[in-house]
Design a protein around this motif. Structure first.
Motif, short mmCIF file in Angstrom:
data_model
loop_
_atom_site.label_atom_id
_atom_site.label_comp_id
_atom_site.label_asym_id
_atom_site.label_seq_id
_atom_site.Cartn_x
_atom_site.Cartn_y
_atom_site.Cartn_z
N SER A 15 -10.53 8.31 3.61
CA SER A 15 -9.39 8.14 2.69
C SER A 15 -8.10 7.92 3.45
O SER A 15 -7.18 7.25 2.95
CB SER A 15 -9.26 9.36 1.77
OG SER A 15 -8.76 10.49 2.46
N GLN B 255 -6.23 5.55 -12.18
CA GLN B 255 -6.03 4.15 -11.88
C GLN B 255 -4.66 3.65 -12.34
O GLN B 255 -3.98 2.90 -11.64
CB GLN B 255 -7.13 3.30 -12.53
CG GLN B 255 -7.03 1.81 -12.28
CD GLN B 255 -7.18 1.46 -10.82
OE1 GLN B 255 -7.99 2.05 -10.10
NE2 GLN B 255 -6.39 0.49 -10.35
N GLY C 24 0.80 -1.23 0.00
CA GLY C 24 0.00 0.00 0.00
C GLY C 24 0.82 1.26 0.00
O GLY C 24 0.28 2.34 -0.04
N GLY D 262 -7.17 4.32 2.00
CA GLY D 262 -6.33 4.66 0.85
C GLY D 262 -7.03 5.65 -0.06
O GLY D 262 -8.22 5.53 -0.34
N ARG D 263 -6.29 6.62 -0.55
CA ARG D 263 -6.88 7.71 -1.30
C ARG D 263 -7.24 7.31 -2.73
O ARG D 263 -8.22 7.79 -3.30
CB ARG D 263 -5.92 8.91 -1.34
CG ARG D 263 -5.34 9.29 0.02
CD ARG D 263 -4.85 10.71 0.04
NE ARG D 263 -3.83 10.95 1.06
CZ ARG D 263 -4.06 11.02 2.35
NH1 ARG D 263 -5.28 10.84 2.80
NH2 ARG D 263 -3.08 11.24 3.21
N LYS D 264 -6.44 6.44 -3.35
CA LYS D 264 -6.62 6.15 -4.77
C LYS D 264 -7.98 5.54 -5.06
O LYS D 264 -8.69 5.99 -5.97
CB LYS D 264 -5.52 5.21 -5.24
CG LYS D 264 -5.63 4.81 -6.71
CD LYS D 264 -4.46 3.95 -7.12
CE LYS D 264 -4.62 3.44 -8.54
NZ LYS D 264 -3.46 2.64 -8.97
N ARG D 265 -8.38 4.54 -4.29
CA ARG D 265 -9.67 3.89 -4.57
C ARG D 265 -10.83 4.87 -4.35
O ARG D 265 -11.84 4.80 -5.06
CB ARG D 265 -9.84 2.65 -3.71
CG ARG D 265 -9.96 2.89 -2.22
CD ARG D 265 -10.23 1.60 -1.46
NE ARG D 265 -9.08 0.69 -1.52
CZ ARG D 265 -9.04 -0.49 -0.91
NH1 ARG D 265 -10.10 -0.92 -0.24
NH2 ARG D 265 -7.98 -1.24 -0.99
N VAL D 266 -10.69 5.75 -3.37
CA VAL D 266 -11.72 6.75 -3.13
C VAL D 266 -11.81 7.71 -4.32
O VAL D 266 -12.91 8.05 -4.79
CB VAL D 266 -11.44 7.53 -1.83
CG1 VAL D 266 -12.43 8.69 -1.66
CG2 VAL D 266 -11.51 6.60 -0.63
N VAL E 113 -10.81 7.26 -7.55
CA VAL E 113 -11.32 6.61 -8.76
C VAL E 113 -12.83 6.40 -8.66
O VAL E 113 -13.59 6.70 -9.59
CB VAL E 113 -10.61 5.26 -9.00
CG1 VAL E 113 -11.26 4.50 -10.15
CG2 VAL E 113 -9.13 5.48 -9.30
N GLY E 114 -13.29 5.87 -7.53
CA GLY E 114 -14.72 5.66 -7.35
C GLY E 114 -15.51 6.95 -7.42
O GLY E 114 -16.62 6.99 -7.98
N TRP F 282 -0.28 6.34 -7.73
CA TRP F 282 -0.11 5.27 -6.75
C TRP F 282 -0.64 5.71 -5.40
O TRP F 282 -0.65 6.90 -5.07
CB TRP F 282 1.36 4.86 -6.65
CG TRP F 282 2.30 5.93 -6.15
CD1 TRP F 282 2.66 6.16 -4.86
CD2 TRP F 282 2.98 6.90 -6.94
NE1 TRP F 282 3.53 7.22 -4.79
CE2 TRP F 282 3.75 7.68 -6.05
CE3 TRP F 282 3.03 7.17 -8.31
CZ2 TRP F 282 4.55 8.74 -6.50
CZ3 TRP F 282 3.83 8.21 -8.75
CH2 TRP F 282 4.57 8.98 -7.85
N ASP F 283 -1.06 4.77 -4.62
CA ASP F 283 -1.67 5.08 -3.34
C ASP F 283 -0.61 5.47 -2.32
O ASP F 283 0.57 5.14 -2.46
CB ASP F 283 -2.45 3.87 -2.81
CG ASP F 283 -3.68 4.30 -2.03
OD1 ASP F 283 -3.77 5.49 -1.68
OD2 ASP F 283 -4.55 3.46 -1.78
#
Length: 410
Positions: A82, A193, A9, A86-90, A92-93, A197-198
């Protein structure tokens, strides 16, 4: 196996963010400018289409303000989430949700369903604005972070100018057509995506090497509260020109949409110039307090010029001067917030001052309009706000100088 667990991560230590990564993150600010710009020109058409709905005169403006309300309510919560997941998935969603909810009015035929979709837009916008700003704080430090903070406001101003023009053109084809623009963030999701990177803490509790910067501050709740208070004030001040400039122009006899649009464009140009001045001149020469004092003083001078205006040129000039000041204050606030927050609380803190700023946007007319009703003129009220800002800026500057003298004497 131990090394894999420690790195899970986290960004690899050799990975360094570039302008390309910053450009992707900065591009997401379009989510904060689409709502009031793209659909603003078609609000009268929407009101006419739903003319039989009781209270439609009140419901239609809420189409614009609903995302701001939801953002102000949820930005802190989403920022804290976040930090955990993790910030990345938040991010992108949120971009996908923004596109889906934003384009929903194309096929919805109920004003209440449209308002519900606008609430979802606010939820997605809260996530995008909070997380993208947090990422800038994660990826960069020092002067680079400050410059990207100023560019964030520059991107927002340029996109606002562009989408104002786009909304008018799309509106010629019906009130549903401008909502197509809400699909644009969907194009950004694959880039986020693939290229972003996260950032999370490593297993031993330290910030990832790529983002720690070596000078991580301690979390200070009182300092965050002060930043939020200033953010609220910035939101109140910033929205005065967007809300009231057109009415002031009409009072002076200017009714042509292209002339009114030009005056707004001059304000946006002032903001862009202010952010460039902050990022390349002021950030390395002035302290945070001095940056805010200078910005608010320029805002005040712009308001005074607007209030004293008796023709189109001087009123538009005042709006441009005010934009210049706002262009200094907005990135100064973001930079101050990011440098004051540790990695583990950056999402929460960014959500807090972002929420405070958007609540200020919403509350601005609630402060100004009662004063207009009391004094009977927007010109007098705007001039009064300007004089107050100049006096407060001078007082803050004098107090800071006095404090420095006392410190030297001691």
């Amino acid at each position: 196996m131990h090394v894999q667990t420690e790195r899970r991560g986290a960004a690899p230590s050799h990975r360094e963010a570039t302008f390309f990564h910053a450009f992707i993150l900065l591009s997401t600010v379009i989510c904060g400018t689409l709502a009031p710009t793209v659909i603003g020109p078609v609000l009268p058409q929407i009101q006419h289409y739903f003319a039989n709905v009781p209270g439609i005169e009140t419901l239609v403006p809420v189409i614009v303000t609903m995302p701001m309300l939801v953002l102000g309510a949820l930005a802190v919560v989403i920022g804290a989430i976040s930090d955990k997941v993790g910030r990345k998935r938040v991010l992108v969603g949120a971009l996908v949700l923004y596109a889906a909810a934003g384009t929903a009015p194309i096929y919805l035929d109920s004003i209440y369903a449209i308002l519900a979709s606008r609430a979802l837009v606010g939820l997605a916008e809260a996530a995008v604005m909070t997380v993208s700003t947090s990422f800038i704080g994660d990826y960069f430090s020092g002067a680079r972070r400050d410059r990207y903070a100023s560019l964030q406001t520059t991107f927002a101003s340029v996109s606002a100018f562009t989408f104002n023009l786009l909304g008018g053109m799309l509106g010629e084809h019906g009130w549903r057509t401008p909502f197509i623009a809400y699909a644009l963030p969907l194009l950004l999701a694959p880039f986020v995506q693939a290229c972003i990177w996260d950032t999370r803490r490593t297993a031993d509790g330290a910030a990832p090497a790529a983002v720690a910067g070596g000078d991580e501050p301690e979390f200070n709740a009182w300092l965050l509260a002060l930043i939020c208070a200033v953010a609220f004030a910035v939101g109140v001040v910033f929205m005065i020109v967007p809300v009231h400039l057109s009415f002031m122009l009409v009072e002076l006899g200017t009714r042509a949409p292209n002339q009114i649009g030009l005056a707004y464009a001059m304000n946006s140009a002032g903001v862009i110039l202010g952010t460039a001045t902050f990022g390349w001149v002021l950030v390395s020469r002035l302290s945070v307090l001095q940056q805010l004092v200078a910005g608010f003083a320029i805002c005040g001078v712009g308001f005074v010029t607007m209030g004293a205006a008796h023709d189109y040129a001087s009123l538009a000039l005042g709006g441009a001067i005010n934009g210049l000041g706002c262009g200094v204050v907005l990135p100064a606030l973001i930079s101050w917030g990011l440098r004051s927050l540790p990695f583990a609380r950056r999402g929460f803190g960014t959500g807090a001052f972002t929420a405070a700023q958007f609540v200020g946007y919403f509350c601005s007319p609630l402060f100004v309009m009662p004063m207009v009703g009391h004094f009977g003129s927007r010109f007098a009220v705007v001039e009064g706000w300007g004089a107050a800002l100049v006096v407060l800026a001078l007082a803050a500057f004098a107090a800071s100088r006095l404090g420095m003298r006392r410190l030297k004497l001691s």
